[in-house]
Design a protein around this motif. Sequence first.
Motif, PDB file in Angstrom:
ATOM      1  N   GLY A  35       0.791  -1.217   0.000  1.00  0.00           N
ATOM      2  CA  GLY A  35       0.000   0.000   0.000  1.00  0.00           C
ATOM      3  C   GLY A  35       0.825   1.269   0.000  1.00  0.00           C
ATOM      4  O   GLY A  35       2.060   1.242  -0.037  1.00  0.00           O
ATOM      5  N   ILE A  36       0.125   2.407   0.066  1.00  0.00           N
ATOM      6  CA  ILE A  36       0.750   3.728  -0.041  1.00  0.00           C
ATOM      7  C   ILE A  36       0.267   4.576   1.131  1.00  0.00           C
ATOM      8  O   ILE A  36      -0.926   4.867   1.246  1.00  0.00           O
ATOM      9  N   GLU A  37       1.188   4.978   2.025  1.00  0.00           N
ATOM     10  CA  GLU A  37       0.782   5.786   3.176  1.00  0.00           C
ATOM     11  C   GLU A  37       1.986   6.565   3.705  1.00  0.00           C
ATOM     12  O   GLU A  37       2.923   5.978   4.252  1.00  0.00           O
ATOM     13  N   TYR A  38       1.941   7.879   3.571  1.00  0.00           N
ATOM     14  CA  TYR A  38       3.081   8.713   3.986  1.00  0.00           C
ATOM     15  C   TYR A  38       3.291   8.664   5.494  1.00  0.00           C
ATOM     16  O   TYR A  38       4.425   8.641   5.975  1.00  0.00           O
ATOM     17  N   GLY A  39       2.215   8.678   6.248  1.00  0.00           N
ATOM     18  CA  GLY A  39       2.332   8.732   7.703  1.00  0.00           C
ATOM     19  C   GLY A  39       2.430   7.385   8.388  1.00  0.00           C
ATOM     20  O   GLY A  39       2.353   7.311   9.618  1.00  0.00           O
ATOM     21  N   SER A  40       2.617   6.316   7.631  1.00  0.00           N
ATOM     22  CA  SER A  40       2.661   4.977   8.217  1.00  0.00           C
ATOM     23  C   SER A  40       3.953   4.755   9.001  1.00  0.00           C
ATOM     24  O   SER A  40       4.986   5.393   8.752  1.00  0.00           O
ATOM     25  N   HIS A  41       3.867   3.825   9.961  1.00  0.00           N
ATOM     26  CA  HIS A  41       5.070   3.380  10.663  1.00  0.00           C
ATOM     27  C   HIS A  41       5.768   2.259   9.906  1.00  0.00           C
ATOM     28  O   HIS A  41       6.845   1.820  10.311  1.00  0.00           O
ATOM     29  N   ASN A  42       5.150   1.800   8.828  1.00  0.00           N
ATOM     30  CA  ASN A  42       5.751   0.779   7.971  1.00  0.00           C
ATOM     31  C   ASN A  42       6.603   1.492   6.917  1.00  0.00           C
ATOM     32  O   ASN A  42       6.079   2.207   6.069  1.00  0.00           O
ATOM     33  N   PRO A  43       7.922   1.319   6.956  1.00  0.00           N
ATOM     34  CA  PRO A  43       8.794   2.047   6.015  1.00  0.00           C
ATOM     35  C   PRO A  43       8.458   1.778   4.548  1.00  0.00           C
ATOM     36  O   PRO A  43       8.597   2.677   3.705  1.00  0.00           O
ATOM     37  N   LEU A  44       8.019   0.559   4.229  1.00  0.00           N
ATOM     38  CA  LEU A  44       7.729   0.230   2.835  1.00  0.00           C
ATOM     39  C   LEU A  44       6.526   1.005   2.310  1.00  0.00           C
ATOM     40  O   LEU A  44       6.494   1.412   1.148  1.00  0.00           O
ATOM     41  N   LYS A  45       5.525   1.215   3.157  1.00  0.00           N
ATOM     42  CA  LYS A  45       4.376   2.016   2.742  1.00  0.00           C
ATOM     43  C   LYS A  45       4.785   3.462   2.496  1.00  0.00           C
ATOM     44  O   LYS A  45       4.270   4.123   1.590  1.00  0.00           O
ATOM     45  N   VAL A  46       5.704   3.957   3.320  1.00  0.00           N
ATOM     46  CA  VAL A  46       6.212   5.316   3.123  1.00  0.00           C
ATOM     47  C   VAL A  46       7.000   5.394   1.824  1.00  0.00           C
ATOM     48  O   VAL A  46       6.833   6.332   1.033  1.00  0.00           O
ATOM     49  N   LEU A  47       7.842   4.403   1.575  1.00  0.00           N
ATOM     50  CA  LEU A  47       8.626   4.395   0.341  1.00  0.00           C
ATOM     51  C   LEU A  47       7.735   4.345  -0.887  1.00  0.00           C
ATOM     52  O   LEU A  47       8.054   4.953  -1.913  1.00  0.00           O
ATOM     53  N   ASN A  48       6.611   3.646  -0.802  1.00  0.00           N
ATOM     54  CA  ASN A  48       5.716   3.525  -1.955  1.00  0.00           C
ATOM     55  C   ASN A  48       5.115   4.864  -2.375  1.00  0.00           C
ATOM     56  O   ASN A  48       4.681   5.017  -3.524  1.00  0.00           O
ATOM     57  N   VAL A  49       5.077   5.810  -1.445  1.00  0.00           N
ATOM     58  CA  VAL A  49       4.596   7.154  -1.788  1.00  0.00           C
ATOM     59  C   VAL A  49       5.509   7.785  -2.839  1.00  0.00           C
ATOM     60  O   VAL A  49       5.052   8.541  -3.705  1.00  0.00           O
ATOM     61  N   HIS A  50       6.792   7.459  -2.773  1.00  0.00           N
ATOM     62  CA  HIS A  50       7.776   8.083  -3.672  1.00  0.00           C
ATOM     63  C   HIS A  50       7.526   7.762  -5.142  1.00  0.00           C
ATOM     64  O   HIS A  50       7.325   8.694  -5.943  1.00  0.00           O
ATOM     65  N   PRO A  51       7.501   6.493  -5.565  1.00  0.00           N
ATOM     66  CA  PRO A  51       7.249   6.231  -6.990  1.00  0.00           C
ATOM     67  C   PRO A  51       5.858   6.676  -7.431  1.00  0.00           C
ATOM     68  O   PRO A  51       5.675   7.132  -8.566  1.00  0.00           O
ATOM     69  N   PHE A  52       4.875   6.548  -6.528  1.00  0.00           N
ATOM     70  CA  PHE A  52       3.517   6.942  -6.896  1.00  0.00           C
ATOM     71  C   PHE A  52       3.438   8.431  -7.213  1.00  0.00           C
ATOM     72  O   PHE A  52       2.922   8.821  -8.275  1.00  0.00           O
ATOM     73  N   LEU A  53       3.964   9.272  -6.328  1.00  0.00           N
ATOM     74  CA  LEU A  53       3.868  10.718  -6.555  1.00  0.00           C
ATOM     75  C   LEU A  53       4.861  11.211  -7.594  1.00  0.00           C
ATOM     76  O   LEU A  53       4.568  12.152  -8.334  1.00  0.00           O
TER      77      LEU A  53
END
Length: 217
Positions: A35-53
């Motif tokens: 998934g995609i979540e900037y404020g997550s405590h899961n680093p991978l979800k935070v990283l996914n924000v990068h390619p998406f945006l």
Amino acid sequence: MDLKRHSSLSTVVAHFFGILAVILMLIWLLHYREGIEYGSHNPLKVLNVHPFLMYCGFLFLVGQAMMTYKTAYATHQVQKMVHGGLHLIGLVLGIVGICAAFRFHDMLNIKDMVSLHSWIGLTTFILLGLQWLFGAFTFLAPQSSSRTRSRMMPWHVLGGRALLYMGIVAALTGLMQRATMLGQSTNAESRLINFTGLAILLFGVSVDFSVALGRYN
């Protein structure tokens, strides 16, 4: 008339590949990568924000802005305002995308700016920001003379097209880097990443064709 038709066809093709890349990236990040979540405590979800945006928010909108200036059925002033506005929205979303990458690095205590992807990507983003400022002061400011605008226009167009390809290179090197990080990904995920990269590449080429042919209408 033929050039106008070809420019319109290139615009349609660009939209097809651009939207296809958005869909493929969403499938990849949501189905395979948590998934995609900037404020997550899961680093991978935070990283996914990068390619998406950086693609769906920044590069896709930059391509739309470039095509709008020559292919949108509107007055020249409206074309300029939409062109500049889409670029500005893309830059704002790009800032959030870059911050997501730095936040991911901080969460895992990883050094920043060590990969070729990061060098190309940040350089492209900064230059596009400067390109936007140059365009705003040259083509939107009322005190700018028509002579100055006509002299600067070829450089503005060439710079935009070069930066579009730099953005495509940044996106593709980013996908390659992420695929390397994943290591033992499934064959289906690997193919999905490859098809996403191809769609992004063809989107960029089609945008460039549309812009180049549109200038001769």
